[in-house]
Scaffold this motif. Structure first.
Motif, PDB file in Angstrom:
ATOM      1  N   LYS A  68      -3.198 -26.180  -8.122  1.00  0.00           N
ATOM      2  CA  LYS A  68      -3.616 -25.938  -9.503  1.00  0.00           C
ATOM      3  C   LYS A  68      -5.111 -25.660  -9.489  1.00  0.00           C
ATOM      4  O   LYS A  68      -5.893 -26.448  -8.934  1.00  0.00           O
ATOM      5  N   ARG A  69      -5.473 -24.568 -10.064  1.00  0.00           N
ATOM      6  CA  ARG A  69      -6.845 -24.077 -10.016  1.00  0.00           C
ATOM      7  C   ARG A  69      -7.855 -25.016 -10.668  1.00  0.00           C
ATOM      8  O   ARG A  69      -8.956 -25.201 -10.171  1.00  0.00           O
ATOM      9  N   GLU A  70      -7.494 -25.626 -11.790  1.00  0.00           N
ATOM     10  CA  GLU A  70      -8.434 -26.456 -12.539  1.00  0.00           C
ATOM     11  C   GLU A  70      -8.677 -27.802 -11.873  1.00  0.00           C
ATOM     12  O   GLU A  70      -9.772 -28.330 -11.896  1.00  0.00           O
ATOM     13  N   SER A  71      -7.636 -28.392 -11.288  1.00  0.00           N
ATOM     14  CA  SER A  71      -7.738 -29.751 -10.759  1.00  0.00           C
ATOM     15  C   SER A  71      -7.693 -29.825  -9.235  1.00  0.00           C
ATOM     16  O   SER A  71      -7.899 -30.888  -8.669  1.00  0.00           O
ATOM     17  N   PHE A  72      -7.375 -28.738  -8.582  1.00  0.00           N
ATOM     18  CA  PHE A  72      -7.181 -28.698  -7.127  1.00  0.00           C
ATOM     19  C   PHE A  72      -6.008 -29.566  -6.693  1.00  0.00           C
ATOM     20  O   PHE A  72      -5.936 -30.025  -5.566  1.00  0.00           O
ATOM     21  N   PHE A  73      -5.048 -29.819  -7.598  1.00  0.00           N
ATOM     22  CA  PHE A  73      -3.843 -30.583  -7.263  1.00  0.00           C
ATOM     23  C   PHE A  73      -2.981 -29.741  -6.331  1.00  0.00           C
ATOM     24  O   PHE A  73      -2.618 -28.613  -6.657  1.00  0.00           O
ATOM     25  N   PHE A  74      -2.669 -30.278  -5.171  1.00  0.00           N
ATOM     26  CA  PHE A  74      -1.866 -29.597  -4.144  1.00  0.00           C
ATOM     27  C   PHE A  74      -0.405 -29.755  -4.545  1.00  0.00           C
ATOM     28  O   PHE A  74       0.220 -30.766  -4.297  1.00  0.00           O
ATOM     29  N   THR A  75       0.133 -28.750  -5.221  1.00  0.00           N
ATOM     30  CA  THR A  75       1.461 -28.870  -5.817  1.00  0.00           C
ATOM     31  C   THR A  75       2.589 -28.703  -4.816  1.00  0.00           C
ATOM     32  O   THR A  75       3.590 -29.413  -4.894  1.00  0.00           O
ATOM     33  N   ALA A  76       2.461 -27.744  -3.911  1.00  0.00           N
ATOM     34  CA  ALA A  76       3.609 -27.449  -3.066  1.00  0.00           C
ATOM     35  C   ALA A  76       3.199 -26.665  -1.831  1.00  0.00           C
ATOM     36  O   ALA A  76       2.138 -26.051  -1.793  1.00  0.00           O
ATOM     37  N   PHE A  77       4.103 -26.676  -0.864  1.00  0.00           N
ATOM     38  CA  PHE A  77       3.914 -25.858   0.324  1.00  0.00           C
ATOM     39  C   PHE A  77       5.275 -25.494   0.886  1.00  0.00           C
ATOM     40  O   PHE A  77       6.279 -26.159   0.612  1.00  0.00           O
TER      41      PHE A  77
ATOM     42  N   ASN B 154      10.598 -24.454  -4.600  1.00  0.00           N
ATOM     43  CA  ASN B 154      11.494 -25.592  -4.822  1.00  0.00           C
ATOM     44  C   ASN B 154      10.686 -26.856  -5.064  1.00  0.00           C
ATOM     45  O   ASN B 154      11.028 -27.672  -5.924  1.00  0.00           O
ATOM     46  N   LYS B 155       9.608 -27.047  -4.313  1.00  0.00           N
ATOM     47  CA  LYS B 155       8.741 -28.217  -4.482  1.00  0.00           C
ATOM     48  C   LYS B 155       7.825 -28.052  -5.692  1.00  0.00           C
ATOM     49  O   LYS B 155       7.494 -29.019  -6.369  1.00  0.00           O
ATOM     50  N   PHE B 156       7.419 -26.835  -5.949  1.00  0.00           N
ATOM     51  CA  PHE B 156       6.511 -26.506  -7.047  1.00  0.00           C
ATOM     52  C   PHE B 156       7.085 -26.957  -8.382  1.00  0.00           C
ATOM     53  O   PHE B 156       6.377 -27.485  -9.234  1.00  0.00           O
ATOM     54  N   GLU B 157       8.390 -26.784  -8.542  1.00  0.00           N
ATOM     55  CA  GLU B 157       9.050 -27.151  -9.799  1.00  0.00           C
ATOM     56  C   GLU B 157       8.959 -28.642 -10.117  1.00  0.00           C
ATOM     57  O   GLU B 157       9.051 -29.038 -11.273  1.00  0.00           O
ATOM     58  N   ASP B 158       8.752 -29.480  -9.091  1.00  0.00           N
ATOM     59  CA  ASP B 158       8.633 -30.920  -9.317  1.00  0.00           C
ATOM     60  C   ASP B 158       7.342 -31.288 -10.035  1.00  0.00           C
ATOM     61  O   ASP B 158       7.259 -32.336 -10.665  1.00  0.00           O
ATOM     62  N   TYR B 159       6.318 -30.463  -9.912  1.00  0.00           N
ATOM     63  CA  TYR B 159       5.002 -30.794 -10.460  1.00  0.00           C
ATOM     64  C   TYR B 159       4.547 -29.920 -11.623  1.00  0.00           C
ATOM     65  O   TYR B 159       3.543 -30.214 -12.246  1.00  0.00           O
ATOM     66  N   VAL B 160       5.257 -28.856 -11.872  1.00  0.00           N
ATOM     67  CA  VAL B 160       4.816 -27.912 -12.897  1.00  0.00           C
ATOM     68  C   VAL B 160       5.894 -27.805 -13.967  1.00  0.00           C
ATOM     69  O   VAL B 160       7.076 -27.631 -13.662  1.00  0.00           O
ATOM     70  N   LYS B 161       5.476 -27.919 -15.231  1.00  0.00           N
ATOM     71  CA  LYS B 161       6.425 -27.805 -16.344  1.00  0.00           C
ATOM     72  C   LYS B 161       7.066 -26.424 -16.361  1.00  0.00           C
ATOM     73  O   LYS B 161       6.416 -25.419 -16.060  1.00  0.00           O
ATOM     74  N   GLN B 162       8.322 -26.387 -16.750  1.00  0.00           N
ATOM     75  CA  GLN B 162       9.028 -25.116 -16.888  1.00  0.00           C
ATOM     76  C   GLN B 162       8.336 -24.315 -17.997  1.00  0.00           C
ATOM     77  O   GLN B 162       8.162 -24.815 -19.102  1.00  0.00           O
ATOM     78  N   PRO B 163       7.926 -23.087 -17.709  1.00  0.00           N
ATOM     79  CA  PRO B 163       7.229 -22.314 -18.735  1.00  0.00           C
ATOM     80  C   PRO B 163       8.178 -21.822 -19.821  1.00  0.00           C
ATOM     81  O   PRO B 163       9.393 -21.758 -19.638  1.00  0.00           O
TER      82      PRO B 163
ATOM     83  N   LYS C 293       3.004 -19.968 -21.069  1.00  0.00           N
ATOM     84  CA  LYS C 293       3.336 -19.201 -19.868  1.00  0.00           C
ATOM     85  C   LYS C 293       2.739 -19.848 -18.625  1.00  0.00           C
ATOM     86  O   LYS C 293       1.706 -20.499 -18.678  1.00  0.00           O
ATOM     87  N   LEU C 294       3.431 -19.659 -17.519  1.00  0.00           N
ATOM     88  CA  LEU C 294       2.946 -20.129 -16.232  1.00  0.00           C
ATOM     89  C   LEU C 294       2.003 -19.069 -15.671  1.00  0.00           C
ATOM     90  O   LEU C 294       2.382 -17.909 -15.538  1.00  0.00           O
ATOM     91  N   VAL C 295       0.776 -19.473 -15.365  1.00  0.00           N
ATOM     92  CA  VAL C 295      -0.229 -18.543 -14.850  1.00  0.00           C
ATOM     93  C   VAL C 295      -0.300 -18.708 -13.343  1.00  0.00           C
ATOM     94  O   VAL C 295      -0.553 -19.808 -12.834  1.00  0.00           O
ATOM     95  N   ILE C 296      -0.059 -17.615 -12.630  1.00  0.00           N
ATOM     96  CA  ILE C 296      -0.086 -17.627 -11.166  1.00  0.00           C
ATOM     97  C   ILE C 296      -0.873 -16.414 -10.682  1.00  0.00           C
ATOM     98  O   ILE C 296      -0.679 -15.299 -11.162  1.00  0.00           O
ATOM     99  N   TYR C 297      -1.734 -16.672  -9.695  1.00  0.00           N
ATOM    100  CA  TYR C 297      -2.464 -15.590  -9.028  1.00  0.00           C
ATOM    101  C   TYR C 297      -2.201 -15.726  -7.530  1.00  0.00           C
ATOM    102  O   TYR C 297      -2.209 -16.836  -7.000  1.00  0.00           O
ATOM    103  N   SER C 298      -1.970 -14.609  -6.873  1.00  0.00           N
ATOM    104  CA  SER C 298      -1.700 -14.650  -5.433  1.00  0.00           C
ATOM    105  C   SER C 298      -2.333 -13.453  -4.752  1.00  0.00           C
ATOM    106  O   SER C 298      -2.905 -12.577  -5.402  1.00  0.00           O
TER     107      SER C 298
ATOM    108  N   THR D 260      -8.147 -15.486  -6.149  1.00  0.00           N
ATOM    109  CA  THR D 260      -7.468 -16.364  -5.202  1.00  0.00           C
ATOM    110  C   THR D 260      -8.460 -17.232  -4.442  1.00  0.00           C
ATOM    111  O   THR D 260      -8.097 -17.856  -3.454  1.00  0.00           O
ATOM    112  N   ASN D 261      -9.705 -17.284  -4.893  1.00  0.00           N
ATOM    113  CA  ASN D 261     -10.731 -18.044  -4.165  1.00  0.00           C
ATOM    114  C   ASN D 261     -10.393 -19.525  -4.054  1.00  0.00           C
ATOM    115  O   ASN D 261     -10.668 -20.140  -3.027  1.00  0.00           O
ATOM    116  N   ALA D 262      -9.829 -20.132  -5.100  1.00  0.00           N
ATOM    117  CA  ALA D 262      -9.490 -21.559  -5.049  1.00  0.00           C
ATOM    118  C   ALA D 262      -8.464 -21.804  -3.949  1.00  0.00           C
ATOM    119  O   ALA D 262      -8.587 -22.756  -3.166  1.00  0.00           O
ATOM    120  N   ASN D 263      -7.444 -20.956  -3.872  1.00  0.00           N
ATOM    121  CA  ASN D 263      -6.411 -21.117  -2.844  1.00  0.00           C
ATOM    122  C   ASN D 263      -6.982 -20.858  -1.450  1.00  0.00           C
ATOM    123  O   ASN D 263      -6.683 -21.581  -0.504  1.00  0.00           O
TER     124      ASN D 263
END
Length: 181
Positions: free
Chosen positions: A8-17, A32-41, A46-51, A103-106
């Motif tokens: 997560k960009r704002e908190s640096f919470f390592f959600t999944a790998f 599959n792991k990401f869904e455990d920590y992120v609310k369903q959009p 909306k879920l914001v993702i940058y890659s 993608t600098n945070a990642n």
């Protein structure tokens, strides 16, 4: 082997790998792991993702989320020999601001990950030989990073995400009673 990471960009919470070869299955492991920590959009939230520019993200994201509930952008870097070209930012789903697609945070987190886990250092003798061993090391690091690593005094990524109320120690971790459900 490669590792796909989500933070997560704002908190640096390592959600999944996800650990595997660079393909859709590794991304599926991560989501599959990401869904455990992120609310369903939904349409309002909306879920914001940058890659990076990896095309495998597009079909995998559509497997997990309705594209109308996503705000997804890619930052594509080009290199010709040693010459780097300016990155190209593109909107894939939704309407992310081009100036926000970053993608600098990642990339920074992946660099930290390589620095903290010797098995991820490039060209080393201590690389992981088994996927299971690498997964275990990453799970342990994920807990350490989210619950023990202080970004600021007495603040961890888990505290910022309201997943914890205190900074954990190794003593807390090692002496916690497990409950099986």
């Amino acid at each position: 082997m490669v590792i796909a990471t989500g933070i997560k960009r704002e908190s640096f919470f390592f959600t999944a790998f996800g650990v595997g070869y660079w393909n859709k299955n590794t991304l599926r492991l991560m989501f599959n792991k990401f869904e455990d920590y992120v609310k369903q959009p939904d349409y309002k939230h909306k879920l914001v993702i940058y890659s990076d520019g990896n095309r495998d993200y597009i079909p995998v994201l559509q497997e997990y989320y309705n594209k109308d509930c996503l705000c997804y952008g890619q930052k594509i870097k080009h290199k010709n020999g040693k010459k780097l070209f300016p990155p190209i930012c593109r909107k894939v789903f939704g309407n992310p601001s081009l100036s926000d697609i970053d993608t600098n945070a990642n990339e920074s987190f992946n660099s930290i990950l390589r620095g903290k886990l010797s098995r991820l250092v490039r060209k080393t003798k201590s690389h992981s030989k088994e996927k299971r061993a690498l997964n275990s090391a990453l799970f342990l690091f994920q807990f350490y990073w989210n619950f023990m690593h202080e970004l600021e005094k007495k603040v961890t990524p888990a505290i910022l995400e309201e997943q914890a109320s205190k900074v954990w120690t190794w003593g807390n971790f090692l002496h916690t009673k497990l409950s099986y459900t």
